[in-house]
Motif scaffolding. Structure first.
Motif, PDB file in Angstrom:
ATOM      1  N   UNK B  19       0.898  -1.241  -0.064  1.00 55.43           N
ATOM      2  CA  UNK B  19      -0.089  -0.026   0.059  1.00 55.43           C
ATOM      3  C   UNK B  19       0.837   1.195   0.018  1.00 55.43           C
ATOM      4  N   UNK B  20       0.341   2.225  -0.786  1.00 59.04           N
ATOM      5  CA  UNK B  20       1.180   3.550  -0.529  1.00 59.04           C
ATOM      6  C   UNK B  20       0.220   4.626  -0.597  1.00 59.04           C
ATOM      7  N   UNK B  21       0.417   5.678   0.256  1.00 56.97           N
ATOM      8  CA  UNK B  21      -0.328   6.846   0.379  1.00 56.97           C
ATOM      9  C   UNK B  21       0.353   8.004   0.658  1.00 56.97           C
ATOM     10  N   UNK B  22      -0.069   9.164   0.227  1.00 56.06           N
ATOM     11  CA  UNK B  22       0.765  10.440   0.361  1.00 56.06           C
ATOM     12  C   UNK B  22       0.081  11.683   0.691  1.00 56.06           C
ATOM     13  N   UNK B  23       0.959  12.664   1.329  1.00 55.31           N
ATOM     14  CA  UNK B  23       0.296  13.679   1.573  1.00 55.31           C
ATOM     15  C   UNK B  23       1.070  14.989   0.724  1.00 55.31           C
ATOM     16  N   UNK B  24       0.465  16.098   0.602  1.00 53.72           N
ATOM     17  CA  UNK B  24       1.205  17.191   0.020  1.00 53.72           C
ATOM     18  C   UNK B  24       0.508  18.407   0.803  1.00 53.72           C
ATOM     19  N   UNK B  25       1.459  19.435   0.619  1.00 53.19           N
ATOM     20  CA  UNK B  25       0.936  20.614   1.508  1.00 53.19           C
ATOM     21  C   UNK B  25       1.436  21.898   0.494  1.00 53.19           C
ATOM     22  N   UNK B  26       0.716  22.855   0.763  1.00 51.65           N
ATOM     23  CA  UNK B  26       1.212  24.405   0.164  1.00 51.65           C
ATOM     24  C   UNK B  26       2.244  25.032   1.161  1.00 51.65           C
ATOM     25  N   UNK B  27       2.121  24.445   2.119  1.00 54.03           N
ATOM     26  CA  UNK B  27       3.260  25.009   3.310  1.00 54.03           C
ATOM     27  C   UNK B  27       4.227  24.077   3.348  1.00 54.03           C
ATOM     28  N   UNK B  28       5.510  24.789   4.156  1.00 55.04           N
ATOM     29  CA  UNK B  28       6.372  23.842   4.561  1.00 55.04           C
ATOM     30  C   UNK B  28       6.228  23.543   5.931  1.00 55.04           C
TER      31      UNK B  28
END
Lengths: 114, 113
Positions: B19-28
């Protein structure tokens, strides 16, 4: 190892009543966070305390207040309860100011407002 | 305000699959954390990441802190039925001593035996 302790585990209140939720952090943790989680939602940050002083405030209604005591436990006071306040309320703790100290969560208080 | 976009929203897999899941953000963020939550229980910390580019494992779980500090992924290898639950990424932003934790939208994982 000791974990974050929350009480009560379940609470049922009627509209317009008040409720008090308690949180006992992991020993030597001086920072406490409160989160609210509605059904199917991610936890939403309410408020946090560091060394008994409020430091961050999120989406906490004016009807709610909280404080951290000298033994570092914290209480979330909720007044004029509304049906929409029904949710899981989590407390988390960490060592404030220490970079490598993640948040550890308690098992929450399930509040039901009828 | 800061937001974390987590994907996929849900996954239905067979036992033994990865399984693979990810997260992205506009901020650091300075720290990325991955939690697992069972129904009616509190989030349980799985992995903590403190440095950009860091790759950390915890048993069958592996997570990486993106080099830009705006993303992270979690991999679960050889899934088993007890992996079922909701997985949250969370970013820790420094703002004084307390460091506000922002949660992603969660990934619901279902594993069929």
């Amino acid at each position: 190892a000791a974990g974050v302790i929350q009480s009560p585990r379940h609470l049922i209140k009627e509209k317009r009543e008040t409720a008090t939720l308690k949180c006992y952090p992991i020993p030597r943790h001086d920072t406490v966070y409160w989160y609210q989680q509605g059904p199917g939602q991610d936890p939403q940050f309410l408020i946090s305390f560091y060394e008994k002083m409020q430091s961050d405030k999120g989406s906490i209604p004016d009807r709610f207040s909280a404080q951290q005591f000298s033994d570092y436990h914290s209480e979330l006071n909720m007044s004029s309860l509304e049906l929409g306040d029904s949710a899981l309320y989590f407390c988390a703790s960490r060592v404030g100011g220490q970079r490598n100290s993640p948040l550890h969560f308690g098992n929450g208080t399930r509040l039901t407002v009828t | 305000g800061q937001q974390l976009n987590q994907s996929p929203q849900s996954m239905f897999i067979q036992e033994g699959e990865d399984v693979s899941m990810n997260c992205t953000s506009s901020s650091i963020f300075n720290t990325w954390l991955w939690y697992k939550q069972d129904p009616g229980e509190g989030p349980v910390l799985l992995i903590a990441l403190y440095k950009a580019g860091e790759l950390t494992s915890n048993g069958r779980l592996t997570a990486q802190f993106g080099i830009t500090r705006k993303d992270s992924f979690l991999n679960i290898s050889a899934s088993i039925p007890s992996d079922v639950g909701i997985y949250f990424c969370a970013g820790l932003a420094y703002g004084g001593a307390t460091n506000k934790l922002i949660f992603g939208t969660g990934t619901l994982l279902a594993v069929q035996p």
